[in-house]
Design a protein around this motif. Sequence first.
Motif, PDB file in Angstrom:
ATOM      1  N   ASN A 158      12.562   3.068  -9.073  1.00 11.00           N
ATOM      2  CA  ASN A 158      13.965   2.255  -9.474  1.00 11.00           C
ATOM      3  C   ASN A 158      15.132   3.530 -10.168  1.00 11.00           C
ATOM      4  O   ASN A 158      15.581   4.008 -10.429  1.00 11.00           O
ATOM      5  CB  ASN A 158      13.984   1.495 -10.146  1.00 11.00           C
ATOM      6  CG  ASN A 158      13.077   0.265 -10.047  1.00 11.00           C
ATOM      7  OD1 ASN A 158      13.514  -0.056  -8.747  1.00 11.00           O
ATOM      8  ND2 ASN A 158      12.522   0.298 -10.445  1.00 11.00           N
ATOM      9  N   TYR A 159      13.661   5.131 -10.426  1.00 11.89           N
ATOM     10  CA  TYR A 159      13.880   6.065 -11.067  1.00 11.89           C
ATOM     11  C   TYR A 159      13.998   7.466 -10.174  1.00 11.89           C
ATOM     12  O   TYR A 159      13.819   8.489 -10.659  1.00 11.89           O
ATOM     13  CB  TYR A 159      13.719   6.135 -12.742  1.00 11.89           C
ATOM     14  CG  TYR A 159      13.796   4.628 -13.561  1.00 11.89           C
ATOM     15  CD1 TYR A 159      15.341   5.192 -14.207  1.00 11.89           C
ATOM     16  CD2 TYR A 159      12.957   4.195 -13.886  1.00 11.89           C
ATOM     17  CE1 TYR A 159      15.237   4.086 -14.772  1.00 11.89           C
ATOM     18  CE2 TYR A 159      13.309   2.934 -14.424  1.00 11.89           C
ATOM     19  CZ  TYR A 159      13.924   2.966 -14.806  1.00 11.89           C
ATOM     20  OH  TYR A 159      14.194   1.822 -16.162  1.00 11.89           O
ATOM     21  N   HIS A 160      13.842   7.142  -9.258  1.00 11.55           N
ATOM     22  CA  HIS A 160      13.314   8.122  -8.232  1.00 11.55           C
ATOM     23  C   HIS A 160      12.402   9.088  -8.561  1.00 11.55           C
ATOM     24  O   HIS A 160      12.984  10.100  -8.125  1.00 11.55           O
ATOM     25  CB  HIS A 160      15.033   9.180  -8.425  1.00 11.55           C
ATOM     26  CG  HIS A 160      16.689   8.313  -8.295  1.00 11.55           C
ATOM     27  ND1 HIS A 160      16.998   7.616  -7.562  1.00 11.55           N
ATOM     28  CD2 HIS A 160      16.952   8.141  -9.545  1.00 11.55           C
ATOM     29  CE1 HIS A 160      17.451   6.954  -7.166  1.00 11.55           C
ATOM     30  NE2 HIS A 160      18.298   7.345  -9.004  1.00 11.55           N
ATOM     31  N   VAL A 161      11.751   8.122  -8.866  1.00 15.76           N
ATOM     32  CA  VAL A 161      10.366   9.507  -8.965  1.00 15.76           C
ATOM     33  C   VAL A 161       9.202   8.614  -7.871  1.00 15.76           C
ATOM     34  O   VAL A 161       8.927   7.600  -8.402  1.00 15.76           O
ATOM     35  CB  VAL A 161      10.173   9.035 -10.603  1.00 15.76           C
ATOM     36  CG1 VAL A 161       8.304   9.450 -11.088  1.00 15.76           C
ATOM     37  CG2 VAL A 161      10.923   9.815 -11.950  1.00 15.76           C
ATOM     38  N   ALA A 162       8.864   9.307  -7.809  1.00 17.87           N
ATOM     39  CA  ALA A 162       7.468   8.569  -6.949  1.00 17.87           C
ATOM     40  C   ALA A 162       5.593   9.224  -7.071  1.00 17.87           C
ATOM     41  O   ALA A 162       5.981  10.344  -7.790  1.00 17.87           O
ATOM     42  CB  ALA A 162       7.517   9.582  -5.180  1.00 17.87           C
ATOM     43  N   VAL A 163       5.341   7.957  -7.378  1.00 20.41           N
ATOM     44  CA  VAL A 163       4.023   7.687  -7.909  1.00 20.41           C
ATOM     45  C   VAL A 163       2.563   8.413  -6.982  1.00 20.41           C
ATOM     46  O   VAL A 163       2.393   8.744  -5.824  1.00 20.41           O
ATOM     47  CB  VAL A 163       3.374   6.797  -8.462  1.00 20.41           C
ATOM     48  CG1 VAL A 163       2.045   6.624  -8.752  1.00 20.41           C
ATOM     49  CG2 VAL A 163       4.152   6.735  -9.305  1.00 20.41           C
ATOM     50  N   ASP A 164       2.102   9.774  -6.981  1.00 20.06           N
ATOM     51  CA  ASP A 164       0.979  10.574  -6.355  1.00 20.06           C
ATOM     52  C   ASP A 164       0.085   9.959  -6.064  1.00 20.06           C
ATOM     53  O   ASP A 164      -1.251   9.625  -5.374  1.00 20.06           O
ATOM     54  CB  ASP A 164       1.356  11.675  -6.328  1.00 20.06           C
ATOM     55  CG  ASP A 164       2.147  12.374  -5.743  1.00 20.06           C
ATOM     56  OD1 ASP A 164       2.808  12.442  -4.621  1.00 20.06           O
ATOM     57  OD2 ASP A 164       3.345  13.100  -6.309  1.00 20.06           O
ATOM     58  N   ASP A 165      -0.428   9.381  -8.106  1.00 19.35           N
ATOM     59  CA  ASP A 165      -2.259   9.150  -8.145  1.00 19.35           C
ATOM     60  C   ASP A 165      -2.214   9.423  -9.451  1.00 19.35           C
ATOM     61  O   ASP A 165      -1.410   9.562 -10.782  1.00 19.35           O
ATOM     62  CB  ASP A 165      -3.003   9.641  -7.889  1.00 19.35           C
ATOM     63  CG  ASP A 165      -4.499  10.020  -7.524  1.00 19.35           C
ATOM     64  OD1 ASP A 165      -4.599   8.763  -7.353  1.00 19.35           O
ATOM     65  OD2 ASP A 165      -5.030  10.257  -8.098  1.00 19.35           O
ATOM     66  N   ILE A 166      -3.215   8.060  -9.815  1.00 18.45           N
ATOM     67  CA  ILE A 166      -2.866   7.833 -11.314  1.00 18.45           C
ATOM     68  C   ILE A 166      -4.323   7.132 -11.823  1.00 18.45           C
ATOM     69  O   ILE A 166      -5.080   6.488 -10.565  1.00 18.45           O
ATOM     70  CB  ILE A 166      -2.212   6.295 -11.431  1.00 18.45           C
ATOM     71  CG1 ILE A 166      -2.564   5.568 -13.140  1.00 18.45           C
ATOM     72  CG2 ILE A 166      -2.535   4.407 -11.429  1.00 18.45           C
ATOM     73  CD1 ILE A 166      -1.090   4.649 -13.305  1.00 18.45           C
ATOM     74  N   SER A 167      -4.866   7.936 -12.362  1.00 21.71           N
ATOM     75  CA  SER A 167      -6.571   7.068 -12.977  1.00 21.71           C
ATOM     76  C   SER A 167      -6.928   7.294 -14.552  1.00 21.71           C
ATOM     77  O   SER A 167      -5.551   8.138 -15.034  1.00 21.71           O
ATOM     78  CB  SER A 167      -6.893   8.820 -12.846  1.00 21.71           C
ATOM     79  OG  SER A 167      -6.886   9.451 -11.526  1.00 21.71           O
ATOM     80  N   LEU A 168      -7.370   5.900 -14.179  1.00 19.51           N
ATOM     81  CA  LEU A 168      -7.735   5.748 -16.133  1.00 19.51           C
ATOM     82  C   LEU A 168      -9.049   6.365 -15.832  1.00 19.51           C
ATOM     83  O   LEU A 168     -10.169   6.177 -16.161  1.00 19.51           O
ATOM     84  CB  LEU A 168      -8.333   3.901 -16.160  1.00 19.51           C
ATOM     85  CG  LEU A 168      -6.875   2.649 -15.247  1.00 19.51           C
ATOM     86  CD1 LEU A 168      -7.057   1.595 -15.383  1.00 19.51           C
ATOM     87  CD2 LEU A 168      -6.003   3.556 -16.210  1.00 19.51           C
TER      88      LEU A 168
END
Length: 266
Positions: A158-168
């Motif tokens: 919604n804010y024009h940002v793309a998530v490539d990867d997320i790690s805990l």
Amino acid sequence: MDSRAIGRKIIFALLLVAVLFSPLKIVSAGERGVVMQFGKVQEQILGEGIHLVIPIVETVKNLSVRVQKQEISAEASSKDLQDVFADVALNWHIVPEEANLIFQRIGDENNVVDGIINPAVEEVLKAVMAKYTAEEIITKRGEVKDGVDNLLTKRLANYHVAVDDISLVHVHFSKRFSDAVEAKQIAEQEAKRAEFVARKAIKEAETRVNLAKGEAESLRLLHDVVTPSVLQKLIIDKWDGNLPLILGEDSTKFLDLNKLLKLRKK
């Protein structure tokens, strides 16, 4: 003031004017240029390369659209109200085709990180962690990570940002809870060990009972099968031909061979 100093000042002023009023704008690799006319963001987005702009009227703000890494530490609560501390590593980038919109709404990369990404990660972690107990957060870590990934991707889109990867990267709990989990694990191990010892003792007792039953049954069979006649026959079969002496109170005599032969003929 000598002529050389005046000349240098003139050259510097000319260079400054050339930079400020140059009709050329360079957009480097991994960037997009946001065009503004008198400060108003335009729909046009400049790609990599050299572009002609109208001096004074148009200005260009370059934004990076490369993948960037952000490390965030956040605190949340589990479904069973345990404190959860998580270290998150997020790879993200500005959607190139929407660089003008994100600059218009939010600003440059620093504004995106401080105003959008950090708060979004914290809120998403709180929302996802609240669906699981502390034990489930440990045992279902992959499922928790997917939940954070999906929710954060939708939120940042919604804010024009793309998530490539997320790690805990690291998920931990309060010391009191960690000590309680450790004590529980030790108690479970001790219970399993005691159960194993008990099962082993039962097996050994069953084995001894079965052996005793077998010996008793063997003795019973021997008692039923071995009669005096059988015993006498076994003695004759084992005889080596030498007459044994029989010692009595009155005299010493040999065993009666005729009796043995008659017994053998039977």
